[in-house]
Design a protein around this motif. Structure first.
Motif, PDB file in Angstrom:
ATOM      1  N   GLN A   1      -3.071   0.377  -3.850  1.00  0.00           N
ATOM      2  CA  GLN A   1      -2.659  -0.919  -3.341  1.00  0.00           C
ATOM      3  C   GLN A   1      -2.342  -1.856  -4.496  1.00  0.00           C
TER       4      GLN A   1
ATOM      5  N   SER B   1      -4.670  -9.843   0.682  1.00  0.00           N
ATOM      6  CA  SER B   1      -5.149  -8.838  -0.258  1.00  0.00           C
ATOM      7  C   SER B   1      -6.094  -7.823   0.354  1.00  0.00           C
ATOM      8  N   GLY B   2      -6.512  -8.046   1.548  1.00  0.00           N
ATOM      9  CA  GLY B   2      -7.408  -7.048   2.103  1.00  0.00           C
ATOM     10  C   GLY B   2      -8.416  -7.555   3.093  1.00  0.00           C
ATOM     11  N   ARG B   3      -8.072  -8.597   3.811  1.00  0.00           N
ATOM     12  CA  ARG B   3      -8.981  -9.038   4.858  1.00  0.00           C
ATOM     13  C   ARG B   3      -9.075  -7.970   5.941  1.00  0.00           C
ATOM     14  N   SER B   4     -10.198  -7.948   6.593  1.00  0.00           N
ATOM     15  CA  SER B   4     -10.410  -6.889   7.581  1.00  0.00           C
ATOM     16  C   SER B   4      -9.494  -7.030   8.775  1.00  0.00           C
ATOM     17  N   THR B   5      -8.925  -8.209   8.981  1.00  0.00           N
ATOM     18  CA  THR B   5      -8.050  -8.382  10.132  1.00  0.00           C
ATOM     19  C   THR B   5      -6.588  -8.154   9.783  1.00  0.00           C
ATOM     20  N   ASP B   6      -6.335  -7.806   8.524  1.00  0.00           N
ATOM     21  CA  ASP B   6      -4.950  -7.585   8.132  1.00  0.00           C
ATOM     22  C   ASP B   6      -4.335  -6.437   8.888  1.00  0.00           C
ATOM     23  N   THR B   7      -3.185  -6.687   9.462  1.00  0.00           N
ATOM     24  CA  THR B   7      -2.378  -5.613  10.032  1.00  0.00           C
ATOM     25  C   THR B   7      -1.453  -5.125   8.951  1.00  0.00           C
ATOM     26  N   GLN B   8      -1.319  -3.830   8.855  1.00  0.00           N
ATOM     27  CA  GLN B   8      -0.393  -3.267   7.895  1.00  0.00           C
ATOM     28  C   GLN B   8       0.912  -2.913   8.600  1.00  0.00           C
TER      29      GLN B   8
ATOM     30  N   TYR C   1       0.851  -1.181   0.000  1.00  0.00           N
ATOM     31  CA  TYR C   1       0.000   0.000   0.000  1.00  0.00           C
ATOM     32  C   TYR C   1       0.892   1.237   0.000  1.00  0.00           C
TER      33      TYR C   1
ATOM     34  N   PHE D   1       4.239  -0.751   8.325  1.00  0.00           N
ATOM     35  CA  PHE D   1       4.674   0.460   7.639  1.00  0.00           C
ATOM     36  C   PHE D   1       6.189   0.569   7.561  1.00  0.00           C
ATOM     37  N   GLY D   2       6.649   1.098   6.427  1.00  0.00           N
ATOM     38  CA  GLY D   2       8.038   1.447   6.294  1.00  0.00           C
ATOM     39  C   GLY D   2       8.330   2.773   6.978  1.00  0.00           C
TER      40      GLY D   2
ATOM     41  N   TYR E   1       0.773   5.392   0.902  1.00  0.00           N
ATOM     42  CA  TYR E   1       0.039   6.458   1.575  1.00  0.00           C
ATOM     43  C   TYR E   1       0.821   7.760   1.462  1.00  0.00           C
TER      44      TYR E   1
ATOM     45  N   PHE F   1       4.471   6.962   2.658  1.00  0.00           N
ATOM     46  CA  PHE F   1       4.684   5.685   3.337  1.00  0.00           C
ATOM     47  C   PHE F   1       4.263   4.533   2.453  1.00  0.00           C
TER      48      PHE F   1
ATOM     49  N   PHE G   1      -4.770   7.247   1.697  1.00  0.00           N
ATOM     50  CA  PHE G   1      -4.467   6.049   0.933  1.00  0.00           C
ATOM     51  C   PHE G   1      -4.363   6.414  -0.543  1.00  0.00           C
TER      52      PHE G   1
END
Lengths: 109, 115
Positions: B48, B97-104, B33, B106-107, B35, B90, B45
């Motif tokens: 993606q 691919s985009g489950r609601s529980t996905d933690t992102q 992703y 970050f760099g 940002y 970022f 955003f």
């Protein structure tokens, strides 16, 4: 428009005190996440609470979720100067993740 | 350290120029992703990619484009730069691919300054 909106926008406390930040959102959610950002750095995931959970703990962090009020709170207990950062709530998931505007927390030593 | 790397860390350029920002996701993560974070707009955003394919577009200007390569690293290209493009950019990655529980994850970000 932002899905999550944090309150307050900024918070200044003394080391050792507790810090409470609130997040309100508009639509139904599957879960809500809290992230932290140190100044100019990337966001770091803190905790995820699912819609069927009311409270969750992780170390000095306590998160509550009230789906009837569409709100969540993040409590940091016994704050430290190192907790100084911005805190964001996020709803949705994947590309649908929407971050709030954040609460800037300043912990004075 | 999140495992996501971004280069360069800082970039200073002039209006009208073109720059490329690079991101390497965490090992095993298929989604990337992008940002943009500016003082007055918060975290926005942009776009993606999932396993090389564009998955979703957000508030990305037509002057901006991105791609994800077979090795899963991604590049964000910003062209015809304007003063208002100055911001932190970022990259984040997640396993799916985009489950609601996905933690992102970050760099550290690239700070772009357009003069």
């Amino acid at each position: 428009s932002q899905q999550g909106e944090e309150d307050p926008q900024a918070l200044s406390i003394q080391e050792g005190e507790n810090a409470t930040m609130n997040c309100s959102y508009k639509t139904s959610i599957n879960n809500l996440q809290w992230y932290r950002q140190n100044s100019g750095r990337g966001l770091v995931h803190l905790i995820l609470i699912r819609s069927n959970e009311r409270e969750k703990h992780s170390g000095r962090l306590r998160v509550t979720l009230d789906t009837s009020k569409k709100s969540s709170s993040l409590l940091i207990t016994a704050s430290r100067a190192a907790d100084t950062a911005s805190y964001f709530c996020a709803t949705g998931g994947g590309f649908k993740t929407i971050f709030g505007a954040g609460t800037r927390l300043f912990v004075k030593a | 350290d999140s495992g996501v790397t971004q280069t360069p860390k800082h970039l200073i350029t002039a209006t009208g120029q073109r720059v490329t920002l690079r991101c390497s996701p965490r090992s095993g993560d298929l989604s990337v992703y992008w940002y943009q974070q500016s003082l007055d707009q918060g975290l926005q955003f942009l776009i993606q990619y999932y396993n090389g394919e564009e998955r979703a577009k957000g508030n990305i200007l037509e002057r901006f484009s991105a791609q994800q390569f077979p090795d899963l690293h991604s590049e964000l290209n910003l062209s015809s730069l304007e003063l208002g493009d100055s911001a932190l950019y970022f990259c984040a990655s997640s396993p799916d691919s985009g489950r609601s529980t996905d933690t992102q994850y970050f760099g550290p970000g690239t700070r772009l300054t357009v003069l």
